[in-house]
Write an enzyme that holds these catalytic residues in place. Structure first.
Site, PDB file in Angstrom:
ATOM      1  N   CYS A 170     -10.937   3.354  -0.242  1.00  0.00           N
ATOM      2  CA  CYS A 170      -9.507   3.560   0.013  1.00  0.00           C
ATOM      3  C   CYS A 170      -9.217   2.748   1.269  1.00  0.00           C
ATOM      4  O   CYS A 170      -9.985   2.799   2.242  1.00  0.00           O
ATOM      5  CB  CYS A 170      -9.234   5.047   0.250  1.00  0.00           C
ATOM      6  SG  CYS A 170      -7.602   5.386   0.965  1.00  0.00           S
ATOM      7  N   THR A 171      -8.112   1.998   1.241  1.00  0.00           N
ATOM      8  CA  THR A 171      -7.875   1.064   2.346  1.00  0.00           C
ATOM      9  C   THR A 171      -7.496   1.764   3.651  1.00  0.00           C
ATOM     10  O   THR A 171      -7.467   1.131   4.700  1.00  0.00           O
ATOM     11  CB  THR A 171      -6.784   0.047   1.962  1.00  0.00           C
ATOM     12  OG1 THR A 171      -5.613   0.769   1.529  1.00  0.00           O
ATOM     13  CG2 THR A 171      -7.262  -0.862   0.846  1.00  0.00           C
ATOM     14  N   HIS A 172      -7.215   3.055   3.585  1.00  0.00           N
ATOM     15  CA  HIS A 172      -6.977   3.792   4.834  1.00  0.00           C
ATOM     16  C   HIS A 172      -8.285   4.031   5.604  1.00  0.00           C
ATOM     17  O   HIS A 172      -8.273   4.182   6.823  1.00  0.00           O
ATOM     18  CB  HIS A 172      -6.326   5.151   4.557  1.00  0.00           C
ATOM     19  CG  HIS A 172      -4.846   5.086   4.279  1.00  0.00           C
ATOM     20  ND1 HIS A 172      -4.329   4.575   3.106  1.00  0.00           N
ATOM     21  CD2 HIS A 172      -3.766   5.489   5.014  1.00  0.00           C
ATOM     22  CE1 HIS A 172      -3.003   4.662   3.142  1.00  0.00           C
ATOM     23  NE2 HIS A 172      -2.644   5.214   4.282  1.00  0.00           N
ATOM     24  N   ASP A 185       0.857  -1.190   0.000  1.00  0.00           N
ATOM     25  CA  ASP A 185       0.000   0.000   0.000  1.00  0.00           C
ATOM     26  C   ASP A 185       0.891   1.236   0.000  1.00  0.00           C
ATOM     27  O   ASP A 185       2.076   1.166   0.337  1.00  0.00           O
ATOM     28  CB  ASP A 185      -0.897   0.001   1.250  1.00  0.00           C
ATOM     29  CG  ASP A 185      -1.813   1.226   1.290  1.00  0.00           C
ATOM     30  OD1 ASP A 185      -2.391   1.587   0.244  1.00  0.00           O
ATOM     31  OD2 ASP A 185      -1.926   1.859   2.360  1.00  0.00           O
ATOM     32  N   SER A 186       0.292   2.381  -0.340  1.00  0.00           N
ATOM     33  CA  SER A 186       1.039   3.636  -0.262  1.00  0.00           C
ATOM     34  C   SER A 186       1.448   3.910   1.185  1.00  0.00           C
ATOM     35  O   SER A 186       2.314   4.747   1.421  1.00  0.00           O
ATOM     36  CB  SER A 186       0.171   4.789  -0.758  1.00  0.00           C
ATOM     37  OG  SER A 186      -0.953   4.938   0.096  1.00  0.00           O
ATOM     38  N   TYR A 235      -0.551   8.852  -2.197  1.00  0.00           N
ATOM     39  CA  TYR A 235      -0.414   8.695  -3.645  1.00  0.00           C
ATOM     40  C   TYR A 235      -1.537   9.433  -4.390  1.00  0.00           C
ATOM     41  O   TYR A 235      -1.402   9.744  -5.575  1.00  0.00           O
ATOM     42  CB  TYR A 235      -0.536   7.212  -4.028  1.00  0.00           C
ATOM     43  CG  TYR A 235       0.699   6.350  -3.864  1.00  0.00           C
ATOM     44  CD1 TYR A 235       1.881   6.819  -3.305  1.00  0.00           C
ATOM     45  CD2 TYR A 235       0.676   5.020  -4.283  1.00  0.00           C
ATOM     46  CE1 TYR A 235       2.993   5.992  -3.164  1.00  0.00           C
ATOM     47  CE2 TYR A 235       1.779   4.189  -4.158  1.00  0.00           C
ATOM     48  CZ  TYR A 235       2.934   4.669  -3.599  1.00  0.00           C
ATOM     49  OH  TYR A 235       4.029   3.849  -3.477  1.00  0.00           O
ATOM     50  N   GLY A 236      -2.651   9.638  -3.682  1.00  0.00           N
ATOM     51  CA  GLY A 236      -3.893  10.053  -4.340  1.00  0.00           C
ATOM     52  C   GLY A 236      -3.813  11.330  -5.160  1.00  0.00           C
ATOM     53  O   GLY A 236      -4.586  11.508  -6.093  1.00  0.00           O
ATOM     54  N   CYS A 280      -4.298  -1.358  -2.096  1.00  0.00           N
ATOM     55  CA  CYS A 280      -4.413   0.073  -2.323  1.00  0.00           C
ATOM     56  C   CYS A 280      -5.231   0.266  -3.591  1.00  0.00           C
ATOM     57  O   CYS A 280      -4.850  -0.220  -4.663  1.00  0.00           O
ATOM     58  CB  CYS A 280      -3.010   0.667  -2.498  1.00  0.00           C
ATOM     59  SG  CYS A 280      -2.998   2.422  -2.899  1.00  0.00           S
ATOM     60  N   ASN A 281      -6.350   0.944  -3.471  1.00  0.00           N
ATOM     61  CA  ASN A 281      -7.198   1.173  -4.648  1.00  0.00           C
ATOM     62  C   ASN A 281      -6.472   2.025  -5.685  1.00  0.00           C
ATOM     63  O   ASN A 281      -6.585   1.809  -6.890  1.00  0.00           O
ATOM     64  CB  ASN A 281      -8.494   1.869  -4.233  1.00  0.00           C
ATOM     65  CG  ASN A 281      -9.376   0.964  -3.396  1.00  0.00           C
ATOM     66  OD1 ASN A 281     -10.251   0.293  -3.912  1.00  0.00           O
ATOM     67  ND2 ASN A 281      -9.136   0.931  -2.087  1.00  0.00           N
ATOM     68  N   THR A 282      -5.717   3.013  -5.186  1.00  0.00           N
ATOM     69  CA  THR A 282      -5.058   3.947  -6.099  1.00  0.00           C
ATOM     70  C   THR A 282      -4.000   3.231  -6.941  1.00  0.00           C
ATOM     71  O   THR A 282      -3.954   3.389  -8.160  1.00  0.00           O
ATOM     72  CB  THR A 282      -4.447   5.113  -5.289  1.00  0.00           C
ATOM     73  OG1 THR A 282      -5.452   5.630  -4.416  1.00  0.00           O
ATOM     74  CG2 THR A 282      -3.942   6.209  -6.189  1.00  0.00           C
TER      75      THR A 282
HETATM   76  N1  DGL Z   1      -4.726   3.216   0.686  1.00  0.00           N
HETATM   77  C1  DGL Z   1      -4.670   3.908  -0.558  1.00  0.00           C
HETATM   78  C2  DGL Z   1      -5.887   3.580  -1.406  1.00  0.00           C
HETATM   79  O1  DGL Z   1      -6.560   2.590  -1.152  1.00  0.00           O
HETATM   80  C3  DGL Z   1      -4.424   5.364  -0.325  1.00  0.00           C
HETATM   81  C4  DGL Z   1      -3.780   6.028  -1.483  1.00  0.00           C
HETATM   82  C5  DGL Z   1      -3.061   7.334  -1.142  1.00  0.00           C
HETATM   83  O2  DGL Z   1      -1.974   7.251  -0.609  1.00  0.00           O
HETATM   84  O3  DGL Z   1      -3.602   8.410  -1.452  1.00  0.00           O
HETATM   85  O4  DGL Z   1      -6.192   4.253  -2.366  1.00  0.00           O
END
Ligand code: DGL
Length: 279
Positions: free
Chosen positions: A195-197, A22-23, A54-55, A85-87
């Protein structure tokens, strides 16, 4: 060593860890589901916290980090990679699949189950700006959004709050109010945590949304998908799986986050500055 002994010592395909990337620390919400579902497996988690979020970054940057980190995982023997991470998934999964033969499990906002679950036929999707603007999300809306109003809400700032462990702080609540209220006012009864956060903010989100609203996040579905992909290559549930963590941010911060959210894990290391070269 005889040829036969050499063969015996060759690591079988199913003996490596599962890479989870993940990011930042958000993918730990996915790791928890993976560990629950596959207790015999070992995991190698990489948090690119030094470069999160990352977004709001451009796609070239995200793709090059993804290539480097996936190669690091493969060099450490990963038998499969979960893009938690979705992104990263919407930006780089196709590229990573073209580079690696090991299975790669990617994520997408759970728009399909949310659309069929919603009684008010109004779904609120929370995700990063990059995910919201992606062709993948556009496709999901086209495929599953018939007769359903899908409100796409980018949420800048939330990833940073989670990275800093600010789950319950007022500053997080102010952002959540801003992102949730308009969709709720339009009648959304189902919220996709895209988003996984965001699962780390579930308690605050649920409080603001109220009891009639369902939160949907896909980590259990990702665990089922990983089990399908690994069919026949899984460790028995009673073997001792472990978890090792790498971060490009601060190792002490990650250790603290793990202790607060999952469990104390001693093995938290700094990600090599150039993971491919040093992996
Ligand atoms: N956990 C990431 C996701 O699912 C966050 C991406 C980010 O860092 O903006 O998109």
């Amino acid at each position: 060593m005889t040829a036969q002994a050499a063969l015996l010592f060759t690591a079988p395909e199913f003996s490596g860890p599962i890479g989870v990337y993940d990011s930042g620390v958000g993918g730990l919400s996915v790791l928890k589901a993976l560990r629950d579902a596959l207790p015999g497996e070992s995991f190698l988690y990489v948090a690119d916290s030094g470069h999160a979020p990352y977004g709001d970054r451009d796609e070239e940057f995200i793709e090059s980090r993804a290539i480097e980190i996936a190669s690091f995982m493969v060099s450490r023997g990963a038998k499969a990679i979960v893009l938690a991470c979705n992104t990263v998934s919407v930006v780089a999964s196709a590229k990573l699949r073209s580079l690696h033969s090991s299975p790669i499990v990617a994520m997408e906002p759970a728009i399909k189950p949310a659309a069929s679950h919603s009684r008010s036929k109004t779904v609120l999707v929370l995700a990063t700006a990059k995910t919201i603007a992606s062709p993948s999300v556009e496709n999901l809306c086209r495929m599953f959004g018939e007769g359903v109003r899908i409100i796409l809400q980018p949420c800048p700032g939330l990833v940073e709050q989670v990275e800093n462990g600010k789950f319950e702080e007022d500053s997080t609540g102010i952002l959540l109010e801003k992102y949730l209220r308009p969709g709720l006012a339009e009648g959304a009864d189902t919220i996709v945590l895209g988003c996984t956060h965001y699962p780390f903010l579930s308690a605050q989100i649920a409080r603001i949304a109220g009891p009639g609203v369902t939160l949907i996040e896909p980590s259990a579905a990702i665990a089922r998908q990983l089990s399908r992909v690994l069919e026949g290559k899984m460790e028995p549930d009673d073997s001792k799986g472990n978890a090792i963590f790498y971060t490009s941010g601060s190792a002490p911060n990650m250790r603290e986050f793990l202790e607060k959210t999952l469990a104390p894990y001693p093995e938290v290391h700094l990600l090599p500055a150039s993971p491919i070269l040093l992996g």
